[in-house]
Design an enzyme around this catalytic site. Structure first.
Site, PDB file in Angstrom:
ATOM      1  N   LYS A 494      24.099   3.814 -42.413  1.00 19.84           N
ATOM      2  CA  LYS A 494      25.297   3.583 -43.224  1.00 19.84           C
ATOM      3  C   LYS A 494      26.090   2.419 -42.634  1.00 19.84           C
ATOM      4  CE  LYS A 494      27.608   7.036 -40.432  1.00 19.84           C
ATOM      5  NZ  LYS A 494      27.830   8.459 -40.237  1.00 19.84           N
ATOM      6  N   ARG A 592      35.875  18.295 -43.083  1.00 19.75           N
ATOM      7  CA  ARG A 592      35.656  17.107 -43.901  1.00 19.75           C
ATOM      8  C   ARG A 592      34.821  17.603 -45.071  1.00 19.75           C
ATOM      9  NH1 ARG A 592      33.069  11.917 -40.862  1.00 19.75           N
ATOM     10  NH2 ARG A 592      31.159  12.892 -41.587  1.00 19.75           N
ATOM     11  N   TYR A 718      49.102 -20.311 -31.127  1.00 20.28           N
ATOM     12  CA  TYR A 718      50.269 -19.831 -31.879  1.00 20.28           C
ATOM     13  C   TYR A 718      51.273 -19.112 -30.989  1.00 20.28           C
ATOM     14  CZ  TYR A 718      47.979 -20.547 -36.419  1.00 20.28           C
ATOM     15  OH  TYR A 718      47.383 -21.079 -37.515  1.00 20.28           O
ATOM     16  N   MET A 767      42.830 -16.845 -36.650  1.00 20.40           N
ATOM     17  CA  MET A 767      41.978 -16.253 -37.671  1.00 20.40           C
ATOM     18  C   MET A 767      40.511 -16.668 -37.461  1.00 20.40           C
ATOM     19  SD  MET A 767      42.206 -16.555 -41.806  1.00 20.40           S
ATOM     20  CE  MET A 767      43.903 -16.030 -41.916  1.00 20.40           C
TER      21      MET A 767
HETATM   22  C1  LIG Z   1      27.487   8.981 -39.048  1.00 20.11           C
HETATM   23  C2  LIG Z   1      26.947  10.326 -39.019  1.00 20.11           C
HETATM   24  C3  LIG Z   1      26.051  10.741 -38.005  1.00 20.11           C
HETATM   25  C4  LIG Z   1      25.694   9.895 -36.825  1.00 20.11           C
HETATM   26  O1  LIG Z   1      26.671  10.019 -35.817  1.00 20.11           O
HETATM   27  P1  LIG Z   1      26.554   9.265 -34.414  1.00 20.11           P
HETATM   28  O2  LIG Z   1      27.698   9.759 -33.621  1.00 20.11           O
HETATM   29  O3  LIG Z   1      26.668   7.814 -34.717  1.00 20.11           O
HETATM   30  O4  LIG Z   1      25.250   9.618 -33.847  1.00 20.11           O
HETATM   31  C5  LIG Z   1      25.468  11.985 -38.129  1.00 20.11           C
HETATM   32  N1  LIG Z   1      25.778  12.792 -39.162  1.00 20.11           N
HETATM   33  C6  LIG Z   1      26.657  12.447 -40.139  1.00 20.11           C
HETATM   34  C7  LIG Z   1      26.938  13.397 -41.225  1.00 20.11           C
HETATM   35  C8  LIG Z   1      27.271  11.199 -40.092  1.00 20.11           C
HETATM   36  O5  LIG Z   1      28.134  10.864 -41.051  1.00 20.11           O
END
Ligand SMILES: *Cc1c(COP(=O)(O)O)cnc(C)c1O
Length: 823
Positions: A494, A592, A718, A767
């Site tokens: 992701k 969550r 700056y 920037m």
């Molecule tokens: C991102 C995620 C992981 C991976 O977590 P890490 O700490 O990066 O290993 C595992 N499970 C879910 C549901 C996630 O969203």
């Protein structure tokens, strides 16, 4: 490799040969160990190697179909009517025995190289220096492992008259095997690092292990400037009656004494032996390059006659970029650059990478190839082999550059163009001829094909994020070693693979046989499918507008609520599908997404059972604090809750499901809870909470645009925040907070590395730019600057910016070009 009959091979590997009656007597002339590699099926012998996670025996049926008909297997595995089998106890050991037998057939000199650092560079430099004096066989790239060394030594045949092989070990008791295979006549012990290594408890221990390669050599080259190494090496030579070629750069007693002097980016070296004085220059100033060059000089003295001809070649040594780079090109092209060596084996490796990267979204595969040099094989035979190799990989177009390949152009079929020289190519160059293609640029150094890469490269910003693909594979294997062989791995790709670029990584992960990929939203999954990814993909955050897309691209939704499932089913019913996989997410304390109560779970189960087209593939939950010992009690409760709910679900179903709760830190700290699958994220990208031997995979780099002097009392940037206390030198670098470098790192809080030295960031970060105080370093415009990588770790940087490694990685802006490196 020389041709051998199956009976001869069976004898060499102490194996039992099973040959079907109808089988004709065949000769073997090539060895295959990777089922995905290209092979001339007729004369190939496949060794079914067993790795920690992969078993070559599984690919035998597929390979028989592809036309391979000879196998080395362990035990009496499935003797088939369509193939010959050699049965042995251990297939890796058999491969090593075969290589040792091949080695024993040749009495031309062999140089063996080992040490912690510099092996590949010394090998490649010796090749460059000596390739006019000898026909040299050597390891392709850095194939120096228990499998890489035998494959390299099997390349020895009568076309060559010098072998140069490097050997690397990661565990105890591995070097004896390699010593048996290489049997070096001359040994080179390169630099023994101080870095603590997993399996060696001291520097002495490490040195002794490495020296085992040289047990039966006639002569050993080593440096005497480290007391400990000197003592161990000298005692070793004495005990085994080995002659010494010791050398020193620091005036210690030795056979060769070197003196070095740095001038204008080069180092002048003087070598004094008992009778002679030699002078040569190398185009580098760093200490490791000087040390590696001294090793090469010592070996050259022993091997070569016409030393006056070779000495000037030191001046042209090039940096050994053994790495293959992948870059975005113009007009939607992809460039795979590998222009530092050209031999048949490395061409074959590079073609497999091209194939792996070129899936689907490129219309054509193009190869730009220079002459292949110093093979000792007659041109016509060589290019015939090359032409066969290329058609085996379905290359659509070849562009050949160089007089030899030009003269053999009739051997090639399909779309083709040939040029006598790079200049001719450049004269004919038209950008519009290159579009939507995956292009491999492969050639010998002297053809300078990097100039073609420069013409085809998509020029954006000079700031790049380099991703080391080998380190990624290493990290994957480190995590695999914590798992049972049957446990599946889902890799979280992701957020653009935690900022590291998704498609290229996903291709590599697919190649490495990971079981699942997980993306955040459907669009990310669609992009992976369009790029030819076939690995199952889970979408963590399926949004209702994308449900049809999920179904069309076979992306598997995470079902986290009853309402979501109802919406999904509305769309799903318009399709006629069976066993469509979905994943149930349970909320066990993170609060969550997820099903939190038993009632909710049962309602979801009921609805799924009414829709026979759906299948629950897995149930999972996510730990809120798997990396923090102070919350381990909470974690245990999460795990218990998960087990309870998972049992309820399993009991309702007539088929098995996968269960998974561990993320990276969870795998490290609670491996006993791996169930059927784990979800690997940040660990793959190099971050460990327990100190696993992970490698850094990403390096954020830029180059200096300008260097200027700033007087005491003046200010930089700056808000006049960068107050200069003394006369200073300042480097301006095109990297700013818009590239993702946290503004909190300004005003001497953060650092960068230039020429091996850490320098502070001064003033506010702008920037698109920032300024570094480089008063103590010799810096020119164009010099490379590193913000994080091997030297400054992502975790260091995260601490300074008061955040976590995840945010640093995913925050690197998309305008920063990603460059993928393969070793
Ligand atoms: C991102 C995620 C992981 C991976 O977590 P890490 O700490 O990066 O290993 C595992 N499970 C879910 C549901 C996630 O969203």
């Amino acid at each position: 490799m020389i041709e051998l009959t199956l009976a001869e091979i069976a004898k060499a590997v102490d194996g039992q040969l099973f040959v079907p009656e109808t089988f004709s007597d065949k000769k073997i002339s090539s060895i295959v160990t990777d089922s995905r590699a290209y092979f001339h099926s007729e004369n190939s012998l496949f060794f079914a190697l067993i790795g920690p996670r992969n078993d070559g025996h599984n690919y035998i049926p597929e390979l028989i179909e592809k036309g391979i008909s000879a196998f080395v297997v362990s035990g009496k595995k499935s003797v088939s009517q369509d193939a010959a089998f050699i049965s042995v106890d251990n297939t890796t050991a058999a491969l090593q025995k075969l290589a040792a037998t091949n080695r024993s057939k040749f009495n031309y000199p062999v140089v063996g190289i080992t040490g912690s650092n510099g092996k590949t560079i010394v090998k490649e430099w010796l090749f460059e220096l000596l390739s006019e004096s000898f026909h040299i066989v050597r390891n392709p790239k850095s194939y120096n492992s228990q499998v890489g060394v035998p494959l390299s030594v099997l390349l020895m045949d009568n076309n060559y008259n010098l072998g140069i092989f490097e050997a690397g070990i990661s565990k105890l008791d591995e070097m004896q095997n390699l010593a048996q295979i290489i049997k070096p006549d001359i040994g080179i012990l390169t630099n023994i690092g101080d870095a603590h290594q997993e399996n060696f408890n001291s520097k002495k221990h490490k040195t002794l292990e490495k020296l085992k390669l040289f047990k039966s050599t006639d002569r050993l080259i080593f440096r005497v400037d480290n007391k400990e190494v000197k003592q161990i090496a000298e005692a070793f030579c004495k005990a085994n009656t080995i002659q010494k070629t010791s050398w020193s750069l620091n005036g210690n007693t030795a056979e060769i004494n070197f003196n070095s002097e740095k001038i204008n980016g080069a180092t002048k070296l003087t070598a004094k032996t008992e009778n002679e004085i030699y002078h040569f220059t190398i185009p580098f100033t760093d200490e490791s390059s000087v040390e590696n060059a001294c090793h090469c000089f010592a070996a050259m003295l022993l091997l070569a006659r016409e030393q006056e001809k070779i000495l000037p070649k030191f001046e042209n040594l090039s940096p050994v970029a053994m790495r293959l780079e992948i870059k975005k090109g113009i007009n939607n092209c992809l460039l795979v650059n590998d222009y530092y060596n050209s031999d048949f084996t490395s061409l074959s490796i590079a073609l497999s990478v091209l194939h792996q990267q070129a899936k689907k979204n490129f219309h054509k595969k193009v190869l730009i190839l220079s002459d292949i040099q110093q093979t000792g094989i007659p041109s016509e035979k060589l290019y015939k082999q090359v032409s066969e190799l290329i058609s085996g990989w379905n290359i659509d177009e070849i562009i050949g550059i160089g007089p030899d390949i030009y003269s053999q152009q009739n051997l090639f079929t399909g779309k083709k163009k040939f040029y006598i020289s790079l200049t001719e190519f450049e004269r004919d160059f038209n950008r519009t001829n290159f579009s939507n293609s995956a292009i491999l640029i492969k050639g010998a150094r002297e053809f300078k094909l990097e100039q073609i890469s420069a013409m085809l490269e998509l020029k954006v910003h000079q700031t790049v994020l380099e991703i080391n693909m080998n380190a990624l594979v290493n990290n994957l294997n480190v995590f695999r070693s914590l798992l049972k062989p049957k446990t599946k791995i889902m890799v979280m790709v992701k957020a653009f693979s935690y900022g590291s670029g998704d498609v290229e990584l996903a291709k590599l992960l697919q190649f490495q046989h990971v079981d699942y990929l997980a993306v955040a939203v459907a669009d990310e999954g669609v992009e992976l499918r369009n790029a030819g990814i076939k690995t199952p993909i889970v979408v963590m955050n399926p949004e209702s507008h994308s449900f049809q897309l999920l179904i069309d691209y076979r992306l598997e939704p995470n079902i986290y609520s009853y309402e979501l499932l109802c919406d999904f089913i509305k769309i799903f019913r318009q399709n006629v599908l069976k066993d469509f996989p979905v994943h149930l997410k349970l909320d066990t304390g993170m609060n969550r997404l997820g099903l939190k109560t038993e009632d909710e779970i049962l309602k979801v189960m009921q609805l799924i059972s009414e829709n026979s087209g759906l299948k629950i593939q897995s149930v999972f939950s996510h730990l809120a604090a798997s990396d923090e010992a102070e919350f381990d009690n909470f974690t245990k409760i999460q795990i218990e809750t998960f087990e309870k709910f998972a049992d309820i679900i399993s009991n309702e179903l007539s088929y098995p499901i996968d269960r998974h709760i561990l993320n990276s830190a969870g795998i490290e700290r609670f491996p006993q809870k791996q169930y059927e699958m784990v979800r690997l994220g940040i660990g793959l990208y190099g971050v460990s909470v327990t100190g696993l031997p992970l490698e850094n995979i990403s390096t954020l780099k830029s180059t200096v645009s300008q260097v200027k002097t700033v007087k005491a009392g003046e200010t930089v940037g700056y808000g006049r925040k960068g107050q200069m206390e003394k006369n200073s030198k300042v480097a301006i670098v095109p990297m700013g907070y818009a590239d993702g470098l946290d503004r909190k790192l300004g005003n001497k809080n953060g650092e960068a590395v230039i020429k091996g030295k850490r320098v502070p960031i001064i003033g506010n970060i702008c920037m698109d730019m920032l300024m570094l105080d480089v008063s103590d370093v010799d810096v020119q415009p164009g010099d490379e600057v590193e913000f994080f990588g091997d030297e400054i770790t992502i975790e260091d940087l995260a601490k300074k910016a008061n955040t976590i490694a995840y945010e640093i990685l995913t925050g690197i802006s998309q305008r920063v070009k990603r460059v993928y490196l393969y070793e």
